[in-house]
Design a protein around this motif. Structure first.
Motif, PDB file in Angstrom:
ATOM      1  N   LEU A  29       2.961  12.499 -10.706  1.00  0.00           N
ATOM      2  CA  LEU A  29       2.306  13.681 -10.151  1.00  0.00           C
ATOM      3  C   LEU A  29       1.410  13.312  -8.977  1.00  0.00           C
ATOM      4  O   LEU A  29       1.309  14.065  -7.997  1.00  0.00           O
ATOM      5  CB  LEU A  29       1.494  14.398 -11.233  1.00  0.00           C
ATOM      6  N   LEU A  30       0.759  12.162  -9.062  1.00  0.00           N
ATOM      7  CA  LEU A  30      -0.056  11.687  -7.940  1.00  0.00           C
ATOM      8  C   LEU A  30       0.826  11.446  -6.719  1.00  0.00           C
ATOM      9  O   LEU A  30       0.431  11.752  -5.583  1.00  0.00           O
ATOM     10  CB  LEU A  30      -0.786  10.403  -8.337  1.00  0.00           C
ATOM     11  N   ALA A  31       2.022  10.905  -6.949  1.00  0.00           N
ATOM     12  CA  ALA A  31       2.944  10.672  -5.837  1.00  0.00           C
ATOM     13  C   ALA A  31       3.410  11.991  -5.220  1.00  0.00           C
ATOM     14  O   ALA A  31       3.471  12.127  -3.995  1.00  0.00           O
ATOM     15  CB  ALA A  31       4.137   9.847  -6.311  1.00  0.00           C
ATOM     16  N   VAL A  32       3.732  12.972  -6.073  1.00  0.00           N
ATOM     17  CA  VAL A  32       4.242  14.257  -5.574  1.00  0.00           C
ATOM     18  C   VAL A  32       3.139  15.071  -4.908  1.00  0.00           C
ATOM     19  O   VAL A  32       3.283  15.549  -3.775  1.00  0.00           O
ATOM     20  CB  VAL A  32       4.894  15.060  -6.725  1.00  0.00           C
ATOM     21  N   LEU A  33       2.024  15.238  -5.618  1.00  0.00           N
ATOM     22  CA  LEU A  33       0.969  16.131  -5.143  1.00  0.00           C
ATOM     23  C   LEU A  33      -0.009  15.459  -4.201  1.00  0.00           C
ATOM     24  O   LEU A  33      -0.622  16.124  -3.361  1.00  0.00           O
ATOM     25  CB  LEU A  33       0.203  16.706  -6.348  1.00  0.00           C
ATOM     26  N   GLY A  34      -0.165  14.135  -4.321  1.00  0.00           N
ATOM     27  CA  GLY A  34      -1.164  13.447  -3.509  1.00  0.00           C
ATOM     28  C   GLY A  34      -0.626  12.811  -2.248  1.00  0.00           C
ATOM     29  O   GLY A  34      -1.355  12.668  -1.264  1.00  0.00           O
ATOM     30  N   THR A  35       0.671  12.417  -2.277  1.00  0.00           N
ATOM     31  CA  THR A  35       1.241  11.746  -1.097  1.00  0.00           C
ATOM     32  C   THR A  35       2.458  12.470  -0.539  1.00  0.00           C
ATOM     33  O   THR A  35       3.055  12.005   0.420  1.00  0.00           O
ATOM     34  CB  THR A  35       1.624  10.292  -1.434  1.00  0.00           C
TER      35      THR A  35
ATOM     36  N   ALA B 211      10.846  20.048 -12.340  1.00  0.00           N
ATOM     37  CA  ALA B 211      10.025  20.982 -13.107  1.00  0.00           C
ATOM     38  C   ALA B 211       8.849  21.512 -12.293  1.00  0.00           C
ATOM     39  O   ALA B 211       8.478  22.683 -12.423  1.00  0.00           O
ATOM     40  CB  ALA B 211       9.517  20.301 -14.376  1.00  0.00           C
ATOM     41  N   SER B 212       8.252  20.667 -11.456  1.00  0.00           N
ATOM     42  CA  SER B 212       7.049  21.081 -10.728  1.00  0.00           C
ATOM     43  C   SER B 212       7.353  21.841  -9.442  1.00  0.00           C
ATOM     44  O   SER B 212       6.517  22.621  -8.980  1.00  0.00           O
ATOM     45  CB  SER B 212       6.183  19.860 -10.408  1.00  0.00           C
ATOM     46  N   THR B 213       8.554  21.644  -8.857  1.00  0.00           N
ATOM     47  CA  THR B 213       8.870  22.326  -7.600  1.00  0.00           C
ATOM     48  C   THR B 213       9.862  23.465  -7.808  1.00  0.00           C
ATOM     49  O   THR B 213       9.566  24.628  -7.518  1.00  0.00           O
ATOM     50  CB  THR B 213       9.418  21.323  -6.558  1.00  0.00           C
TER      51      THR B 213
END
Length: 431
Positions: free
Chosen positions: A51-57, A265-267
């Motif tokens: 999630l850090l990779a997807v949302l943070g970077t 799932a998140s996108t």
């Protein structure tokens, strides 16, 4: 004085009467506690890091494949070497403690970098690779500690307890992890895993097991020390060869799925971090059920049939994930059902396959054969992750999930023939 399970059992009066027999033994209880706390922390990181990779970077399908591969690649590169070295090194527990401490330090660097504003995707790759390398050392050494603490007749029960902890971590870890990510942010959530590694090292530090004697470099019975002895044993053992090839096939396709699930799932399904964690945690109640019932299934139907069933029950329900859609209640029902049944299957597989393989391997070859298994079985995982990321980019994420879920079912073909299917009890140790 060393810790063993041959000493008189602790009294069962008072608050300990409800405990399983193995947990009444202080050595195994410390070992189990170390595993439990570490597994719980790992589940938080398993959600927080991607999630850090997807949302943070802003990582996309290809970057998610690279991140998953960076965690798993050390299994391919270092498992054989680690197994050969650890068969000669007399202090496996010490290696496990140092691996715990090292992983804690590496993960602690991520929130520090985030705090000072220089966190980048490349740093996540590096941390994932180094923590994966230390995990290889920990897990290869772990097999020797397990046989030092657990009598052969208790392998299934001991694996059920350890995998029961894994199931509990599946239930609570993602839910807590999703909540921590949503409230505090993914970097801060990783500190929970740092704490779990420190506690695991503390519990392991209190153990004094009698570990298997290291292999001497001049022992004629150990020719092919390094890599060849472990490879020969896996190739010649019908039981071990079939289970390794089956799990390797399953892992190839399952890690194609795993590399893209959080992204999908998140996108595409637009689940929030908290809801995603809750879905995974709720669905993983099936894993806890699997840990509870596997011993009973083995006693009733035999270890072979239970193992074959688990090869189907693990991957098949995940077909519901690319099928999921429609109103939110229907979408959530499909995802929860998939996670519940797949969790039930993976616990059955971990317990039965782990017990069968441990029972088969001679103690003097534990490190080398474990290294070979991890090289083949775990080494295919980064290949699956990279393949998943590539296909997700070239085709689309949903189509790749279909390929992954259908392909994973092919693993059962390796274990359908005898002698696996006909096993009633654990096999005799081979030589």
């Amino acid at each position: 004085m060393s810790d063993t399970l041959t000493s008189p059992e602790a009294p069962t009066t008072g608050s300990r009467r409800w405990l399983p027999v193995l947990l009444r033994q202080p050595p195994f209880r410390r070992y189990w506690s170390a595993q439990t706390v570490s597994l719980f922390g790992d589940q938080i990181s398993a959600l927080a890091l991607p999630l850090l990779a997807v949302l943070g970077t802003g990582a996309g399908p290809a970057e998610m494949g690279y991140l998953t591969a960076a965690t798993l690649l050390p299994n391919l590169l270092f498992s054989l070497i680690a197994g050969a070295w650890l068969d000669r090194y007399p202090h496996k527990r010490r290696v496990m403690i140092l691996a715990d401490l090292g992983r804690g330090v590496l993960l602690a660097a991520i929130p520090i970098a985030y705090l000072f504003g220089f966190l980048a995707l490349e740093q996540l790759y590096v941390v994932a690779f180094l923590t994966g390398t230390l995990a290889v050392l920990f897990e290869v050494a772990h097999s020797a500690l397990f046989v030092s603490l657990v009598p052969r007749k208790d392998y299934v029960d001991a694996n059920a307890l350890v995998n029961g902890s894994r199931a509990m971590s599946f239930v609570a870890g993602p839910s807590v992890g999703g909540l921590l990510v949503q409230v505090l942010g993914a970097p801060v959530a990783l500190l929970a895993d740092v704490l779990s590694y420190l506690l695991s090292a503390l519990f392991l530090g209190r153990l004094r097991p009698t570990e298997p004697a290291p292999v001497g470099p001049t022992d004629e019975s150990e020719r092919g020390f390094g890599l060849a002895a472990g490879l020969r044993f896996v190739a010649r053992s019908r039981i071990l060869r079939a289970t390794v090839l089956g799990t390797t096939t399953l892992n190839l396709f399952n890690y194609m799925f795993a590399a893209l699930f959080v992204l999908y799932a998140s996108t595409e399904l637009e689940l929030s971090p908290g809801l995603l964690g809750l879905v995974i945690g709720t669905g993983s109640v099936g894993a806890l059920l699997g840990a509870v019932i596997t011993g009973r299934l083995v006693r009733r139907f035999g270890v072979g049939r239970t193992l074959v069933l688990s090869f189907v029950l693990f991957p098949a329900p995940l077909m519901l994930v690319p099928l999921a859609g429609g109103p939110t209640p229907l979408l959530l029902a499909a995802l929860v059902t998939a996670e519940f049944l797949s969790g039930l299957g993976v616990m059955m597989l971990d317990i039965t396959a782990g017990s069968v393989q441990t029972a088969t391997i001679p103690e003097r070859l534990l490190g080398r054969v474990t290294g070979v298994k991890r090289t083949i079985n775990y080494g295919i995982r980064p290949v699956g992750a990279l393949l998943g990321g590539t296909l997700g980019t070239v085709l689309d994420v949903r189509s790749t999930l279909w390929i992954a879920t259908v392909g994973a079912l092919a693993g059962v073909l390796w274990v359908l023939p005898k002698p696996i299917r006909g096993l009633r009890d654990l096999p005799e140790r081979e030589d």
